[in-house]
Design a protein around this motif. Structure first.
Motif, PDB file in Angstrom:
ATOM      1  N   UNK A 236       0.853  -1.177   0.000  1.00  0.00           N
ATOM      2  CA  UNK A 236       0.000   0.000   0.000  1.00  0.00           C
ATOM      3  C   UNK A 236       0.894   1.234   0.000  1.00  0.00           C
ATOM      4  N   UNK A 237       0.441   2.316  -0.597  1.00  0.00           N
ATOM      5  CA  UNK A 237       1.221   3.557  -0.594  1.00  0.00           C
ATOM      6  C   UNK A 237       0.476   4.573   0.261  1.00  0.00           C
ATOM      7  N   UNK A 238       1.177   5.160   1.243  1.00  0.00           N
ATOM      8  CA  UNK A 238       0.560   6.188   2.076  1.00  0.00           C
ATOM      9  C   UNK A 238       1.292   7.497   1.776  1.00  0.00           C
ATOM     10  N   UNK A 239       0.581   8.414   1.083  1.00  0.00           N
ATOM     11  CA  UNK A 239       1.213   9.656   0.628  1.00  0.00           C
ATOM     12  C   UNK A 239       1.208  10.728   1.707  1.00  0.00           C
ATOM     13  N   UNK A 240       2.003  11.773   1.486  1.00  0.00           N
ATOM     14  CA  UNK A 240       2.056  12.959   2.374  1.00  0.00           C
ATOM     15  C   UNK A 240       2.312  12.566   3.824  1.00  0.00           C
ATOM     16  N   UNK A 307       7.416  17.332  -9.917  1.00  0.00           N
ATOM     17  CA  UNK A 307       6.629  16.877  -8.771  1.00  0.00           C
ATOM     18  C   UNK A 307       5.215  16.488  -9.170  1.00  0.00           C
ATOM     19  N   UNK A 308       4.680  17.114 -10.219  1.00  0.00           N
ATOM     20  CA  UNK A 308       3.320  16.787 -10.676  1.00  0.00           C
ATOM     21  C   UNK A 308       3.274  15.340 -11.177  1.00  0.00           C
ATOM     22  N   UNK A 309       4.260  14.954 -11.987  1.00  0.00           N
ATOM     23  CA  UNK A 309       4.297  13.585 -12.504  1.00  0.00           C
ATOM     24  C   UNK A 309       4.590  12.581 -11.382  1.00  0.00           C
ATOM     25  N   UNK A 310       5.454  12.966 -10.455  1.00  0.00           N
ATOM     26  CA  UNK A 310       5.764  12.070  -9.330  1.00  0.00           C
ATOM     27  C   UNK A 310       4.498  11.842  -8.498  1.00  0.00           C
ATOM     28  N   UNK A 311       3.778  12.905  -8.196  1.00  0.00           N
ATOM     29  CA  UNK A 311       2.552  12.780  -7.397  1.00  0.00           C
ATOM     30  C   UNK A 311       1.475  12.004  -8.142  1.00  0.00           C
ATOM     31  N   UNK A 312       1.432  12.179  -9.468  1.00  0.00           N
ATOM     32  CA  UNK A 312       0.477  11.412 -10.276  1.00  0.00           C
ATOM     33  C   UNK A 312       0.730   9.914 -10.105  1.00  0.00           C
ATOM     34  N   UNK A 313       1.987   9.533 -10.236  1.00  0.00           N
ATOM     35  CA  UNK A 313       2.353   8.112 -10.129  1.00  0.00           C
ATOM     36  C   UNK A 313       2.052   7.573  -8.722  1.00  0.00           C
ATOM     37  N   UNK A 314       2.397   8.368  -7.702  1.00  0.00           N
ATOM     38  CA  UNK A 314       2.193   7.922  -6.318  1.00  0.00           C
ATOM     39  C   UNK A 314       0.707   7.838  -5.981  1.00  0.00           C
ATOM     40  N   UNK A 317      -0.727   4.755  -7.439  1.00  0.00           N
ATOM     41  CA  UNK A 317      -0.293   3.574  -6.701  1.00  0.00           C
ATOM     42  C   UNK A 317      -1.026   3.499  -5.373  1.00  0.00           C
ATOM     43  N   UNK A 318      -1.439   4.643  -4.829  1.00  0.00           N
ATOM     44  CA  UNK A 318      -2.125   4.678  -3.533  1.00  0.00           C
ATOM     45  C   UNK A 318      -3.606   4.351  -3.666  1.00  0.00           C
ATOM     46  N   UNK A 319      -4.176   4.551  -4.877  1.00  0.00           N
ATOM     47  CA  UNK A 319      -5.612   4.325  -5.055  1.00  0.00           C
ATOM     48  C   UNK A 319      -5.929   2.843  -4.898  1.00  0.00           C
TER      49      UNK A 319
END
Ligand code: AMP
Ligand code: MG
Length: 324
Positions: A236-240, A307-314, A317-319
């Motif tokens: 699982x990916x937990x962002x921020x 950062x926009x593309x990095x956040x898109x990918x993350x 992956x988190x969804x």
């Protein structure tokens, strides 16, 4: 306004210059029979990150790697009988084959967007192949236009599009692209060709040669740009996240918090450099995923530039994923 862009005709000297720029991790634009490409050494992740930054691409979609001849292509991707048949007829030319990567992965994860497959093309343009032979490394190159704009078919188009950018350092003028249409992308990993992107080599031509009408990709695009075949970690990916919880893996950016509770940790860029972070993203996700952690906590990434593309990918992956 003064023209700052370095446009040169293709000569032995300009080829040497291009190869040196590529070696030093810079971008060089060059022509092929399809459209002009914005090229980087596919084996240098930081150089590849400059492609996304310069195009201002908001997503890390996989890039095509260009090589001088089919033998070089099949040293990077595993040849199949179908790939051999297609290559014998359509290479050099406006065809890209998606193959499984060979064992010793030399192509950067950022080029393949972390996938196990690789997209390869041997262009027909004689000058482009001379250039690629001189480079002696695969050159990752999407079309040389800012994201969302028309693909360029002349060196001047490229110069105008990137007039206010640091890259490319050199634009090789190789005359107008003859076809002006992007390459046909075929997944040739199985027995039946899968048409990933239509182009000047048509479904009819593929069917006539192989005896199989090409299939449409199984993973239909769910929403624009959302290819289900994109690399997704098992964890699982937990962002921020501010810090890892006990047993979590940690993916940092800039200064790290206390990592004593982390199962495993990587840092995308201790200096908080977005290019470096993009270059490390897929390889570090892979390392952390292989640690066996159920969750990867990721530090906040600034939402500008790459950062926009990095956040898109993350965030993808988190969804939550549909079960299949
Ligand atoms: P571009 O580089 O913008 O011309 O686009 C590259 C095309 O090739 C896109 O349609 C990608 O989705 C496709 N592609 C590149 N690499 C792969 C890969 N490893 N697997 C599947 N499709 C790929
Ligand atoms: Mg394009």
């Amino acid at each position: 306004m003064e023209q700052m862009t370095n446009i040169k005709p293709l000569t032995p000297d300009s080829i040497d210059e291009a190869v040196q720029y590529w070696r030093d991790g810079h971008l060089v634009a060059f022509g092929t029979e399809t459209v002009y490409g914005l090229g980087a050494d596919a084996c240098q992740p930081l150089a590849v990150s400059k492609i996304f930054a310069t195009k201002n691409r908001p997503q890390f979609n996989p890039l095509i790697s260009h090589v001088a001849d089919p033998e070089t292509a099949f040293a990077l991707g595993n040849v199949t009988p179908l790939a051999q048949t297609l290559a014998d007829t359509f290479w050099p030319g406006a065809m890209t084959l998606v193959l499984n990567q060979c064992e010793d992965r030399t192509i950067a994860d950022l080029v393949t967007a972390g996938l196990d497959s690789v997209a390869l093309r041997v262009p027909e343009h004689t000058g482009a192949r001379q250039l690629l032979a001189a480079a002696a490394v695969p050159i990752a190159a999407p079309s040389a236009n800012p994201s969302g704009r028309l693909s360029p078919t002349t060196a001047d188009h490229v110069a105008m599009a990137f007039a206010d950018q640091d890259e490319p350092k050199l634009i090789l003028d190789m005359e107008a692209s003859a076809k002006g249409l992007e390459s046909t992308v075929i997944d040739a990993r199985g027995d039946i060709p899968v048409l990933l992107r239509p182009g000047s080599i048509t479904a009819e031509m593929i069917a006539e040669l192989t005896g199989h009408a090409p299939k449409a990709p199984e993973n239909r695009i769910l929403s624009p740009g959302q290819l289900a075949s994109h690399y997704a970690p098992n964890a699982r990916i937990r962002c921020h996240a501010d810090a890892p919880q006990t047993g979590e893996a940690w993916l940092g950016f800039g200064n790290d918090p206390d990592l004593s509770e982390a199962l495993e940790a990587c840092n995308l860029s201790p200096q908080a450099d977005l290019n470096e972070a993009a270059a490390n993203l897929f390889s570090m996700l892979r390392v952390l995923d292989q640690s066996g952690a159920a969750s990867i906590a990721v530090a906040a990434i600034p939402h500008h530039g790459l950062g926009v593309a990095i956040n898109d990918r993350l965030s993808r992956a988190a969804a939550p994923r549909p079960s299949s």
